[in-house]
Design a protein around this motif. Sequence first.
Motif, mmCIF file in Angstrom:
data_model
loop_
_atom_site.group_PDB
_atom_site.id
_atom_site.type_symbol
_atom_site.label_atom_id
_atom_site.label_comp_id
_atom_site.label_asym_id
_atom_site.label_seq_id
_atom_site.Cartn_x
_atom_site.Cartn_y
_atom_site.Cartn_z
ATOM 1 N N THR A 22 -2.540 -23.131 8.888
ATOM 2 C CA THR A 22 -2.842 -23.275 10.306
ATOM 3 C C THR A 22 -3.739 -22.160 10.825
ATOM 4 O O THR A 22 -4.077 -22.148 11.978
ATOM 5 C CB THR A 22 -1.545 -23.268 11.118
ATOM 6 N N TYR A 23 -4.120 -21.220 9.965
ATOM 7 C CA TYR A 23 -4.964 -20.136 10.443
ATOM 8 C C TYR A 23 -5.848 -19.642 9.311
ATOM 9 O O TYR A 23 -5.430 -19.473 8.189
ATOM 10 C CB TYR A 23 -4.130 -18.974 10.992
ATOM 11 N N ALA A 24 -7.143 -19.431 9.647
ATOM 12 C CA ALA A 24 -8.110 -19.044 8.635
ATOM 13 C C ALA A 24 -8.046 -17.564 8.304
ATOM 14 O O ALA A 24 -8.339 -17.159 7.185
ATOM 15 C CB ALA A 24 -9.526 -19.394 9.115
ATOM 16 N N LYS A 25 -7.640 -16.738 9.260
ATOM 17 C CA LYS A 25 -7.638 -15.295 9.027
ATOM 18 C C LYS A 25 -6.748 -14.913 7.859
ATOM 19 O O LYS A 25 -6.976 -13.910 7.189
ATOM 20 C CB LYS A 25 -7.176 -14.563 10.290
ATOM 21 N N LYS A 26 -5.732 -15.713 7.622
ATOM 22 C CA LYS A 26 -4.790 -15.406 6.537
ATOM 23 C C LYS A 26 -5.485 -15.384 5.184
ATOM 24 O O LYS A 26 -5.062 -14.711 4.259
ATOM 25 C CB LYS A 26 -3.681 -16.454 6.540
ATOM 26 N N LEU A 27 -6.574 -16.131 5.082
ATOM 27 C CA LEU A 27 -7.238 -16.297 3.800
ATOM 28 C C LEU A 27 -8.415 -15.349 3.615
ATOM 29 O O LEU A 27 -9.117 -15.420 2.630
ATOM 30 C CB LEU A 27 -7.721 -17.743 3.658
ATOM 31 N N LYS A 28 -8.628 -14.448 4.555
ATOM 32 C CA LYS A 28 -9.748 -13.526 4.465
ATOM 33 C C LYS A 28 -9.252 -12.122 4.153
ATOM 34 O O LYS A 28 -8.101 -11.791 4.396
ATOM 35 C CB LYS A 28 -10.518 -13.504 5.798
ATOM 36 N N PRO A 29 -10.144 -11.279 3.591
ATOM 37 C CA PRO A 29 -9.745 -9.887 3.373
ATOM 38 C C PRO A 29 -9.283 -9.254 4.673
ATOM 39 O O PRO A 29 -9.742 -9.618 5.756
ATOM 40 C CB PRO A 29 -11.048 -9.237 2.869
ATOM 41 N N LYS A 30 -8.367 -8.308 4.560
ATOM 42 C CA LYS A 30 -7.763 -7.722 5.762
ATOM 43 C C LYS A 30 -8.758 -6.832 6.512
ATOM 44 O O LYS A 30 -8.955 -5.692 6.163
ATOM 45 C CB LYS A 30 -6.525 -6.925 5.387
ATOM 46 N N THR A 31 -9.380 -7.409 7.520
ATOM 47 C CA THR A 31 -10.271 -6.638 8.377
ATOM 48 C C THR A 31 -9.735 -6.637 9.807
ATOM 49 O O THR A 31 -10.245 -5.938 10.653
ATOM 50 C CB THR A 31 -11.692 -7.229 8.361
ATOM 51 N N SER A 32 -8.720 -7.453 10.069
ATOM 52 C CA SER A 32 -8.152 -7.543 11.411
ATOM 53 C C SER A 32 -7.325 -6.303 11.716
ATOM 54 O O SER A 32 -6.772 -5.674 10.827
ATOM 55 C CB SER A 32 -7.291 -8.792 11.533
ATOM 56 N N GLN A 33 -7.233 -5.988 12.986
ATOM 57 C CA GLN A 33 -6.489 -4.814 13.408
ATOM 58 C C GLN A 33 -5.380 -5.208 14.368
ATOM 59 O O GLN A 33 -5.419 -6.269 14.989
ATOM 60 C CB GLN A 33 -7.434 -3.804 14.083
ATOM 61 N N TYR A 34 -4.407 -4.321 14.482
ATOM 62 C CA TYR A 34 -3.270 -4.551 15.373
ATOM 63 C C TYR A 34 -3.738 -4.642 16.820
ATOM 64 O O TYR A 34 -4.536 -3.832 17.278
ATOM 65 C CB TYR A 34 -2.259 -3.408 15.221
ATOM 66 N N GLN A 35 -3.267 -5.649 17.502
ATOM 67 C CA GLN A 35 -3.500 -5.787 18.936
ATOM 68 C C GLN A 35 -2.195 -6.259 19.566
ATOM 69 O O GLN A 35 -1.584 -7.214 19.080
ATOM 70 C CB GLN A 35 -4.607 -6.811 19.222
ATOM 71 N N PRO A 36 -1.740 -5.595 20.615
ATOM 72 C CA PRO A 36 -0.465 -5.989 21.229
ATOM 73 C C PRO A 36 -0.546 -7.383 21.829
ATOM 74 O O PRO A 36 -1.591 -7.809 22.324
ATOM 75 C CB PRO A 36 -0.252 -4.917 22.305
ATOM 76 N N ILE A 37 0.572 -8.094 21.742
ATOM 77 C CA ILE A 37 0.679 -9.420 22.358
ATOM 78 C C ILE A 37 1.256 -9.241 23.756
ATOM 79 O O ILE A 37 2.300 -8.609 23.924
ATOM 80 C CB ILE A 37 1.599 -10.341 21.528
ATOM 81 N N PRO A 38 0.588 -9.761 24.781
ATOM 82 C CA PRO A 38 1.091 -9.562 26.156
ATOM 83 C C PRO A 38 2.438 -10.247 26.375
ATOM 84 O O PRO A 38 2.761 -11.244 25.726
ATOM 85 C CB PRO A 38 -0.005 -10.191 27.023
ATOM 86 N N LEU A 39 3.208 -9.690 27.275
ATOM 87 C CA LEU A 39 4.495 -10.274 27.642
ATOM 88 C C LEU A 39 4.250 -11.631 28.295
ATOM 89 O O LEU A 39 3.405 -11.766 29.178
ATOM 90 C CB LEU A 39 5.223 -9.348 28.613
ATOM 91 N N LYS A 40 4.965 -12.648 27.807
ATOM 92 C CA LYS A 40 4.735 -14.006 28.294
ATOM 93 C C LYS A 40 5.832 -14.403 29.298
ATOM 94 O O LYS A 40 7.005 -14.064 29.125
ATOM 95 C CB LYS A 40 4.746 -14.998 27.129
ATOM 96 N N PRO A 41 5.460 -15.145 30.316
ATOM 97 C CA PRO A 41 6.463 -15.587 31.307
ATOM 98 C C PRO A 41 7.275 -16.764 30.771
ATOM 99 O O PRO A 41 6.823 -17.521 29.906
ATOM 100 C CB PRO A 41 5.595 -16.022 32.489
ATOM 101 N N ILE A 42 8.468 -16.899 31.264
ATOM 102 C CA ILE A 42 9.312 -18.052 30.948
ATOM 103 C C ILE A 42 8.868 -19.230 31.825
ATOM 104 O O ILE A 42 8.708 -19.088 33.032
ATOM 105 C CB ILE A 42 10.798 -17.762 31.227
ATOM 106 N N THR A 43 8.630 -20.372 31.201
ATOM 107 C CA THR A 43 8.346 -21.593 31.946
ATOM 108 C C THR A 43 9.448 -22.607 31.630
ATOM 109 O O THR A 43 10.257 -22.382 30.719
ATOM 110 C CB THR A 43 6.965 -22.166 31.575
ATOM 111 N N TYR A 44 9.448 -23.704 32.357
ATOM 112 C CA TYR A 44 10.510 -24.692 32.169
ATOM 113 C C TYR A 44 9.909 -26.078 31.958
ATOM 114 O O TYR A 44 8.938 -26.465 32.616
ATOM 115 C CB TYR A 44 11.451 -24.711 33.379
ATOM 116 N N LEU A 45 10.480 -26.805 31.013
ATOM 117 C CA LEU A 45 10.091 -28.182 30.752
ATOM 118 C C LEU A 45 11.359 -29.030 30.778
ATOM 119 O O LEU A 45 12.253 -28.838 29.945
ATOM 120 C CB LEU A 45 9.390 -28.295 29.391
#
Length: 203
Positions: A22-45
């Motif tokens: 499901t993601y192409a980055k997994k198959l590439k040499p490690k050039t990606s860097q750490y980036q924080p994931i923003p806090l997500k709000p709770i929604t309702y369905l």
Amino acid sequence: MAATATGQPSSEVGLVIASGGTYAKKLKPKTSQYQPIPLKPITYLHGEPQVIWEQEEVNQMIVNENLEYAVIGKFSYGWPDIQDLRKLIPKQCELKGDCNIGLLSNQHILIKATLLEDYIDLLSKPVFYITQNNWSYPMRTLKWDPLFNPKAETTTMIAWISFPSLPPNCFGTNIAFSLAAAVGKPLQIDMATKNQLDQVVQE
């Protein structure tokens, strides 16, 4: 086009291919860097709480948790203690880089490799035999993805393919990857092709 169960290429131009993912980055040499994931709000369905992440955020989670080259080890007939596995697997699986090993379930461990080469080697063999105290524990390796379900068998695998009589002008990485994309997501070209001989590797 041919594939071998042992993960060794044929005498023709060959590539290693893995379907799915499901993601192409997994198959590439490690050039990606750490980036924080923003806090997500709770929604309702329909009254049920949910948190929604975009695919790019999921990809970044994989990078942040060093899961780009993650492999699942499945033990169907018992296994050594996890502390022992952390010492045995790198040596007996001949890993060249560092790795982190943790428990996933009562049959599965998660091996977080740091090198693409180790990732390919782990997935290329049908089974590893982890030996301790004159007893061998068979370990099958599976490709990890965020939707891994320990109760279901994965439908994704890595395989070697070959392109018979491929002309030398098609031995370049981008060209070989373009051809192999018809089968799956390319991982890497083998050394013979890199040396302009008669073989190639990809996932």
